[in-house]
Design an enzyme around this catalytic site. Structure first.
Site, short mmCIF file in Angstrom:
data_model
loop_
_atom_site.label_atom_id
_atom_site.label_comp_id
_atom_site.label_asym_id
_atom_site.label_seq_id
_atom_site.Cartn_x
_atom_site.Cartn_y
_atom_site.Cartn_z
N LYS A 24 0.93 -1.31 -0.02
CA LYS A 24 0.26 0.13 -0.22
C LYS A 24 0.98 1.70 0.13
CE LYS A 24 -3.15 0.51 3.69
NZ LYS A 24 -3.04 1.66 3.88
N GLY A 95 -5.60 7.82 5.49
CA GLY A 95 -4.56 9.09 5.36
C GLY A 95 -3.00 8.80 4.90
N SER A 167 7.11 9.38 12.33
CA SER A 167 5.66 8.91 10.79
C SER A 167 5.94 9.35 9.76
CB SER A 167 4.65 10.35 11.11
OG SER A 167 3.99 10.05 10.41
N ASP A 319 1.76 -1.04 11.94
CA ASP A 319 0.70 -1.73 11.26
C ASP A 319 -0.18 -3.40 11.76
OD1 ASP A 319 0.50 0.82 9.93
OD2 ASP A 319 0.29 0.30 8.64
N LYS A 346 -4.47 6.20 13.79
CA LYS A 346 -4.66 5.38 12.92
C LYS A 346 -5.80 4.94 12.96
CE LYS A 346 -0.15 4.32 13.28
NZ LYS A 346 0.19 5.42 11.63
C1 S3P Z 1 2.11 4.67 6.26
C2 S3P Z 1 2.98 4.93 7.44
C3 S3P Z 1 2.81 5.16 8.32
C4 S3P Z 1 1.14 3.28 8.10
C5 S3P Z 1 0.73 3.57 7.10
C6 S3P Z 1 1.79 3.72 5.89
C7 S3P Z 1 3.12 5.27 5.14
O1 S3P Z 1 1.89 5.82 9.26
O2 S3P Z 1 0.59 3.23 9.91
O3 S3P Z 1 -0.01 2.01 6.99
O4 S3P Z 1 2.99 5.27 3.85
O5 S3P Z 1 4.06 6.09 4.88
P1 S3P Z 1 2.40 6.59 9.96
O6 S3P Z 1 2.99 7.42 8.96
O7 S3P Z 1 0.99 7.99 10.80
O8 S3P Z 1 2.98 6.18 11.30
#
Ligand code: S3P
Length: 447
Positions: A24, A95, A167, A319, A346
């Site tokens: 993803k 997100g 993050s 995750d 999340k």
């Molecule tokens: C992600 C980063 C993580 C993860 C999300 C995907 C990404 O979130 O939990 O499912 O693709 O950069 P955070 O950056 O909020 O930790």
């Protein structure tokens, strides 16, 4: 017809060799960088989940040519920048989608209004808006930095930004904005997070310098860079594979192989943790695919023991804690997961929902603000009772975790809002059934 709920129950062992859908994180980035670039980007193995499809639509709204060529095969015609979208950009549940797109858009002379579903509208955007604001972007939003919000992009200036929370989304938003900023940017992450943006920027011809400092990294990106379209092969998502591997570990007699799984070290903390718990896992056929390491991972049913998961491992498996909590329920002894406060922001408050779901299934838990402790049911030969109907608050990983639990519990486990599973893992139920799992649907008319 959409199922109102799904129910998983104990059946025979799980057996088979499968591939999970594309990663993803990499799928979102491939579309966004392809749209920012000049020229053609061809993507193979794109995750066709709802989240990523929203990002594809958003890239078209910002002016890129986006075309689906076949299953998982997409072409993006980048125009070397973003133009103003004619309508509101709806990122659905994603997100990653909304935060990275805001970063990418901030350096262009445009206004864009972003929204999302109920879950996304409840999540904090301030963590991205703060650095983008320091660089020169403007916005108006709901209280607490919530969506919907309108971002006004334009001339950006250099930022040196230390991430207050680990993050990858915030890091990536700043890096994508930094591409357009006068003087570029420097992002300091005290704890290393997934590095797909840095790797992929290089694949698109950008100059990115990464310095390892202690357990963290300094990422330096010169500004005013133009990306050039490229070819991307998306590896299998380890966060999706996690459900299959844990299912095999807890259902007696199982043996499951997941082929082509991404093995990027910033993503596989779960494999280390399961290994410490005594899981019989083997990794073979390790190879390089387009700048990322992939391999085939096989899990056999195992007698697991509880462990302490160190807090510094959290970014590499953030995750995966929901499904780790399920593995822990079937272990002997307790598993303590510390430093996992980020789980609360999340798609749902995942500490609260896993605690509620596991407790409803008869598992002993202790929930603290940043720690979750699961008392393994094998202690004293108790069984995992199951028998609960779990509220998922529309969170795909909460739904899949409890379905996996139901495959090995004494009594069936049901989850609501099963349609949300398609945000990250379309075809999850069919794939599990192909391995021998018993998962049934109840439709609204029959419910
Ligand atoms: C992600 C980063 C993580 C993860 C999300 C995907 C990404 O979130 O939990 O499912 O693709 O950069 P955070 O950056 O909020 O930790």
């Amino acid at each position: 017809m959409t199922a109102a709920q799904l129910t998983a129950r104990r059946a025979g062992p799980l057996k088979g060799t499968v591939r999970t859908p594309g990663d993803k994180s990499i799928s979102h980035r491939a579309l966004i960088l392809g749209a920012l670039a000049r020229g053609t980007t061809e993507i193979d193995g794109l995750l066709e989940g709802d989240d990523v499809k929203r990002t594809a639509a958003a890239m078209a709204a910002f002016g890129a040519g986006v075309e689906r060529l076949g299953e998982g095969r997409w072409r993006v015609e980048g125009r070397g920048g973003f133009s103003e979208p004619a309508d509101v950009v709806d990122c659905g549940n994603a997100g990653t989608g909304v935060r990275l797109i805001m970063g990418a858009a901030a350096g262009f002379d445009l206004a864009a209004t972003f929204t999302g579903d109920l879950s996304l509208r409840g999540r904090p955007m301030n963590r991205v808006l703060k650095p983008l604001g320091e660089m020169g972007a403007r916005w108006i939003c709901r209280a607490g930095g919530r969506l919907p919000l309108t971002l006004r992009g334009g001339h950006l200036t250099r930022i040196v930004y230390t991430l207050p929370e680990p993050s990858a989304q915030v890091k990536s938003a700043v890096l994508l904005a930094g591409l357009q900023a006068e003087g570029g940017c420097e992002v300091i992450e005290p704890e290393a997070t997934r590095d797909h943006t840095e790797r992929m920027l290089r694949g698109f011809g950008a100059e990115v310098e990464v310095r390892e400092v202690g357990g963290g990294r300094h990422i330096l990106l010169p500004g005013g860079q133009t990306l050039t379209g490229t070819k991307i092969r998306v590896p299998g998502d380890p966060s999706s594979a996690a459900f299959l591997l844990v299912a095999a570990l807890i259902v007696p007699g199982s043996e499951v192989t997941v082929q082509g799984m991404l093995l990027n070290p910033s993503r596989i903390g779960l494999l280390d943790t399961l290994g410490e718990m005594g899981a019989d896992l083997s990794v073979t056929n390790v190879r390089d695919e387009g700048g990322e390491t992939v391999g085939d991972v096989t899990a056999h049913h195992s007698e697991l023991v509880g462990v302490e998961v160190p807090p510094e491992r959290a970014p590499s498996m953030i995750d995966e804690y929901p499904i780790l909590a399920v593995a822990a329920a079937f272990a002997s002894g307790k598993t303590v997961m510390r430093g996992i406060g980020e789980m609360r922001v999340k798609e749902s408050d995942r500490i609260a929902l896993m605690s509620a779901g596991l407790a409803a299934c008869g598992i002993g838990i202790d929930e603290q603000p940043e720690t979750l402790t699961v008392i393994g049911a094998k202690r004293g030969n108790h069984l995992v009772a199951g028998g609960a109907s779990v509220t998922t608050h529309g969170d795909h990983r909460i739904a899949m975790s409890h379905l996996i639990l139901g495959l090995a519990a004494e009594a069936p486990v049901s989850v609501d809002e099963p349609g949300m599973i398609a945000t990250s893992f379309p075809g999850f139920v069919e794939l599990m059934r192909g391995l021998g799992a018993e998962i049934t649907e109840a439709h609204p008319a029959a419910a």
